[in-house]
Design a protein around this motif. Structure first.
Motif, PDB file in Angstrom:
ATOM      1  N   LEU A  95      -9.048  -5.836  21.338  1.00 49.64           N
ATOM      2  CA  LEU A  95     -10.090  -6.851  21.522  1.00 49.64           C
ATOM      3  C   LEU A  95     -11.037  -6.898  20.330  1.00 49.64           C
ATOM      4  O   LEU A  95     -11.414  -7.980  19.873  1.00 49.64           O
ATOM      5  CB  LEU A  95     -10.873  -6.582  22.815  1.00 49.64           C
ATOM      6  N   GLU A  96     -11.415  -5.736  19.819  1.00 49.78           N
ATOM      7  CA  GLU A  96     -12.319  -5.714  18.664  1.00 49.78           C
ATOM      8  C   GLU A  96     -11.634  -6.323  17.439  1.00 49.78           C
ATOM      9  O   GLU A  96     -12.242  -7.094  16.699  1.00 49.78           O
ATOM     10  CB  GLU A  96     -12.787  -4.281  18.391  1.00 49.78           C
ATOM     11  N   ALA A  97     -10.355  -6.015  17.253  1.00 47.20           N
ATOM     12  CA  ALA A  97      -9.604  -6.588  16.128  1.00 47.20           C
ATOM     13  C   ALA A  97      -9.490  -8.112  16.249  1.00 47.20           C
ATOM     14  O   ALA A  97      -9.396  -8.821  15.247  1.00 47.20           O
ATOM     15  CB  ALA A  97      -8.212  -5.956  16.046  1.00 47.20           C
ATOM     16  N   ALA A  98      -9.518  -8.614  17.474  1.00 48.44           N
ATOM     17  CA  ALA A  98      -9.437 -10.059  17.717  1.00 48.44           C
ATOM     18  C   ALA A  98     -10.806 -10.735  17.591  1.00 48.44           C
ATOM     19  O   ALA A  98     -10.933 -11.934  17.832  1.00 48.44           O
ATOM     20  CB  ALA A  98      -8.845 -10.320  19.100  1.00 48.44           C
ATOM     21  N   GLY A  99     -11.839  -9.960  17.242  1.00 48.67           N
ATOM     22  CA  GLY A  99     -13.161 -10.530  17.025  1.00 48.67           C
ATOM     23  C   GLY A  99     -14.066 -10.554  18.237  1.00 48.67           C
ATOM     24  O   GLY A  99     -15.135 -11.162  18.198  1.00 48.67           O
ATOM     25  N   ARG A 100     -13.663  -9.892  19.286  1.00 46.20           N
ATOM     26  CA  ARG A 100     -14.526  -9.852  20.471  1.00 46.20           C
ATOM     27  C   ARG A 100     -15.502  -8.673  20.331  1.00 46.20           C
ATOM     28  O   ARG A 100     -15.148  -7.620  19.823  1.00 46.20           O
ATOM     29  CB  ARG A 100     -13.703  -9.699  21.740  1.00 46.20           C
ATOM     30  N   ARG A 101     -16.717  -8.890  20.780  1.00 44.46           N
ATOM     31  CA  ARG A 101     -17.736  -7.841  20.739  1.00 44.46           C
ATOM     32  C   ARG A 101     -17.585  -6.985  21.997  1.00 44.46           C
ATOM     33  O   ARG A 101     -17.426  -7.501  23.097  1.00 44.46           O
ATOM     34  CB  ARG A 101     -19.111  -8.489  20.721  1.00 44.46           C
ATOM     35  N   LEU A 102     -17.658  -5.672  21.840  1.00 45.12           N
ATOM     36  CA  LEU A 102     -17.487  -4.762  22.965  1.00 45.12           C
ATOM     37  C   LEU A 102     -18.819  -4.189  23.423  1.00 45.12           C
ATOM     38  O   LEU A 102     -19.740  -4.011  22.627  1.00 45.12           O
ATOM     39  CB  LEU A 102     -16.555  -3.608  22.577  1.00 45.12           C
ATOM     40  N   CYS A 103     -18.883  -3.890  24.709  1.00 47.57           N
ATOM     41  CA  CYS A 103     -20.032  -3.206  25.269  1.00 47.57           C
ATOM     42  C   CYS A 103     -19.549  -2.370  26.453  1.00 47.57           C
ATOM     43  O   CYS A 103     -18.418  -2.532  26.917  1.00 47.57           O
ATOM     44  CB  CYS A 103     -21.125  -4.191  25.682  1.00 47.57           C
ATOM     45  N   LEU A 104     -20.397  -1.478  26.882  1.00 50.56           N
ATOM     46  CA  LEU A 104     -20.097  -0.604  28.016  1.00 50.56           C
ATOM     47  C   LEU A 104     -21.236  -0.693  29.024  1.00 50.56           C
ATOM     48  O   LEU A 104     -22.392  -0.912  28.650  1.00 50.56           O
ATOM     49  CB  LEU A 104     -19.950   0.851  27.571  1.00 50.56           C
ATOM     50  N   PRO A 105     -20.913  -0.491  30.317  1.00 50.14           N
ATOM     51  CA  PRO A 105     -21.961  -0.504  31.332  1.00 50.14           C
ATOM     52  C   PRO A 105     -22.815   0.763  31.268  1.00 50.14           C
ATOM     53  O   PRO A 105     -22.341   1.823  30.854  1.00 50.14           O
ATOM     54  CB  PRO A 105     -21.180  -0.559  32.643  1.00 50.14           C
ATOM     55  N   VAL A 106     -24.051   0.602  31.696  1.00 49.23           N
ATOM     56  CA  VAL A 106     -24.987   1.726  31.758  1.00 49.23           C
ATOM     57  C   VAL A 106     -25.733   1.641  33.085  1.00 49.23           C
ATOM     58  O   VAL A 106     -26.330   0.612  33.408  1.00 49.23           O
ATOM     59  CB  VAL A 106     -26.010   1.679  30.602  1.00 49.23           C
ATOM     60  N   VAL A 107     -25.682   2.708  33.853  1.00 48.85           N
ATOM     61  CA  VAL A 107     -26.452   2.792  35.095  1.00 48.85           C
ATOM     62  C   VAL A 107     -27.794   3.435  34.751  1.00 48.85           C
ATOM     63  O   VAL A 107     -27.849   4.594  34.336  1.00 48.85           O
ATOM     64  CB  VAL A 107     -25.706   3.624  36.164  1.00 48.85           C
ATOM     65  N   LEU A 108     -28.870   2.647  34.899  1.00 46.72           N
ATOM     66  CA  LEU A 108     -30.220   3.167  34.682  1.00 46.72           C
ATOM     67  C   LEU A 108     -30.830   3.629  36.000  1.00 46.72           C
ATOM     68  O   LEU A 108     -31.568   4.604  36.041  1.00 46.72           O
ATOM     69  CB  LEU A 108     -31.112   2.103  34.044  1.00 46.72           C
ATOM     70  N   GLU A 109     -30.540   2.887  37.071  1.00 46.25           N
ATOM     71  CA  GLU A 109     -31.014   3.212  38.413  1.00 46.25           C
ATOM     72  C   GLU A 109     -29.848   3.056  39.370  1.00 46.25           C
ATOM     73  O   GLU A 109     -29.106   2.082  39.288  1.00 46.25           O
ATOM     74  CB  GLU A 109     -32.139   2.258  38.833  1.00 46.25           C
ATOM     75  N   ARG A 110     -29.714   3.983  40.297  1.00 48.22           N
ATOM     76  CA  ARG A 110     -28.551   3.994  41.198  1.00 48.22           C
ATOM     77  C   ARG A 110     -28.424   2.757  42.087  1.00 48.22           C
ATOM     78  O   ARG A 110     -27.325   2.370  42.433  1.00 48.22           O
ATOM     79  CB  ARG A 110     -28.569   5.259  42.052  1.00 48.22           C
ATOM     80  N   ASP A 111     -29.526   2.116  42.468  1.00 48.36           N
ATOM     81  CA  ASP A 111     -29.450   0.961  43.371  1.00 48.36           C
ATOM     82  C   ASP A 111     -29.700  -0.367  42.674  1.00 48.36           C
ATOM     83  O   ASP A 111     -29.984  -1.360  43.333  1.00 48.36           O
ATOM     84  CB  ASP A 111     -30.450   1.132  44.519  1.00 48.36           C
ATOM     85  N   ALA A 112     -29.582  -0.399  41.353  1.00 46.95           N
ATOM     86  CA  ALA A 112     -29.832  -1.623  40.593  1.00 46.95           C
ATOM     87  C   ALA A 112     -28.549  -2.046  39.869  1.00 46.95           C
ATOM     88  O   ALA A 112     -27.643  -1.235  39.678  1.00 46.95           O
ATOM     89  CB  ALA A 112     -30.945  -1.369  39.574  1.00 46.95           C
ATOM     90  N   PRO A 113     -28.477  -3.321  39.457  1.00 46.95           N
ATOM     91  CA  PRO A 113     -27.330  -3.738  38.646  1.00 46.95           C
ATOM     92  C   PRO A 113     -27.289  -2.933  37.340  1.00 46.95           C
ATOM     93  O   PRO A 113     -28.321  -2.476  36.842  1.00 46.95           O
ATOM     94  CB  PRO A 113     -27.608  -5.209  38.351  1.00 46.95           C
ATOM     95  N   MET A 114     -26.098  -2.790  36.798  1.00 40.76           N
ATOM     96  CA  MET A 114     -25.949  -2.093  35.518  1.00 40.76           C
ATOM     97  C   MET A 114     -26.407  -3.012  34.392  1.00 40.76           C
ATOM     98  O   MET A 114     -26.420  -4.236  34.530  1.00 40.76           O
ATOM     99  CB  MET A 114     -24.474  -1.725  35.296  1.00 40.76           C
ATOM    100  N   ILE A 115     -26.779  -2.408  33.279  1.00 38.38           N
ATOM    101  CA  ILE A 115     -26.987  -3.161  32.048  1.00 38.38           C
ATOM    102  C   ILE A 115     -25.790  -2.839  31.152  1.00 38.38           C
ATOM    103  O   ILE A 115     -24.972  -1.972  31.474  1.00 38.38           O
ATOM    104  CB  ILE A 115     -28.321  -2.802  31.342  1.00 38.38           C
ATOM    105  N   PHE A 116     -25.700  -3.520  30.017  1.00 37.43           N
ATOM    106  CA  PHE A 116     -24.594  -3.298  29.090  1.00 37.43           C
ATOM    107  C   PHE A 116     -25.149  -3.105  27.693  1.00 37.43           C
ATOM    108  O   PHE A 116     -26.067  -3.816  27.278  1.00 37.43           O
ATOM    109  CB  PHE A 116     -23.628  -4.494  29.129  1.00 37.43           C
ATOM    110  N   ARG A 117     -24.600  -2.117  27.002  1.00 36.88           N
ATOM    111  CA  ARG A 117     -25.024  -1.839  25.628  1.00 36.88           C
ATOM    112  C   ARG A 117     -23.835  -1.974  24.695  1.00 36.88           C
ATOM    113  O   ARG A 117     -22.709  -1.587  25.042  1.00 36.88           O
ATOM    114  CB  ARG A 117     -25.606  -0.429  25.518  1.00 36.88           C
ATOM    115  N   ALA A 118     -24.110  -2.502  23.497  1.00 34.04           N
ATOM    116  CA  ALA A 118     -23.077  -2.676  22.481  1.00 34.04           C
ATOM    117  C   ALA A 118     -22.420  -1.338  22.174  1.00 34.04           C
ATOM    118  O   ALA A 118     -23.073  -0.285  22.179  1.00 34.04           O
ATOM    119  CB  ALA A 118     -23.698  -3.263  21.210  1.00 34.04           C
TER     120      ALA A 118
END
Length: 185
Positions: A61-84
């Motif tokens: 995916l990165e070679a195809a020009g797509r930007r990657l990110c991963l999920p991050v749990v900041l709080e157990r009962d909240a939606p995740m955020i994503f960081r590059a």
């Protein structure tokens, strides 16, 4: 024990057998990356246990020009955020104990989120680990394309969905990409 917890136990055991039987499945799944829906920013995950590994897919995916990110749990009962994130960059454990990019990484809004799972069906149903992290995140981002990443052998005929379960648009496996019936993206 509830039906769902019994289903999770059986699905975990099956996924472990599939992982042991086919260690190259993740590489073959990455060969089908071009079949994924469009998305400039793609959220992967760091595989834990017998989850299908996203390493090979991330490289493609990165070679195809797509930007990657991963999920991050900041709080157990909240939606995740994503960081590059790019393959090889350092990770640290988040609030759920999953490998995640360091806090200095840029926060990203993904167009497409790949999620691990225990079982899936052709109608967008997904049986997850039970923590609700992905369902909360999907509910908070209704326009994001939701794709399961799994072994083809994790498919089941039909999963019983609850009100909080957010359906997937499709699933990518070592056998290719298949869109969910009745779910458009």
């Amino acid at each position: 024990m509830s039906d769902k917890s019994e289903a999770r136990s059986a699905a975990r055991a099956l996924r472990k057998r599939l992982a042991e039987a086919d260690p190259l499945a993740a590489s073959r799944a990455a060969d089908h990356a071009d079949d994924l829906p469009e998305g400039r920013a793609v959220a992967l995950y760091r595989a834990m246990g017998s989850e299908l590994d996203t390493d090979a897919l991330g490289v493609v995916l990165e070679a195809a020009g797509r930007r990657l990110c991963l999920p991050v749990v900041l709080e157990r009962d909240a939606p995740m955020i994503f960081r590059a994130w790019s393959p090889g960059e350092p990770l640290e454990l988040d609030a759920a104990g999953c490998p995640a990019p360091l806090p200095l990484a840029e926060v990203v809004e993904p167009d497409l989120i790949l999620t691990p799972l225990l079982a899936f069906d052709g109608f967008g149903g997904r049986l997850g680990q039970g923590g609700g992290y992905y369902d909360r995140t999907f509910a908070a981002r209704p326009d994001v394309v939701r794709i399961g990443f799994a072994y083809a052998g994790q498919a089941v005929e039909r999963l019983a969905l609850e009100d909080h379960d957010v359906p997937l648009h499709g699933v990518l496996t070592e056998a290719g990409y298949r869109a969910s019936l009745g779910i458009s993206h």
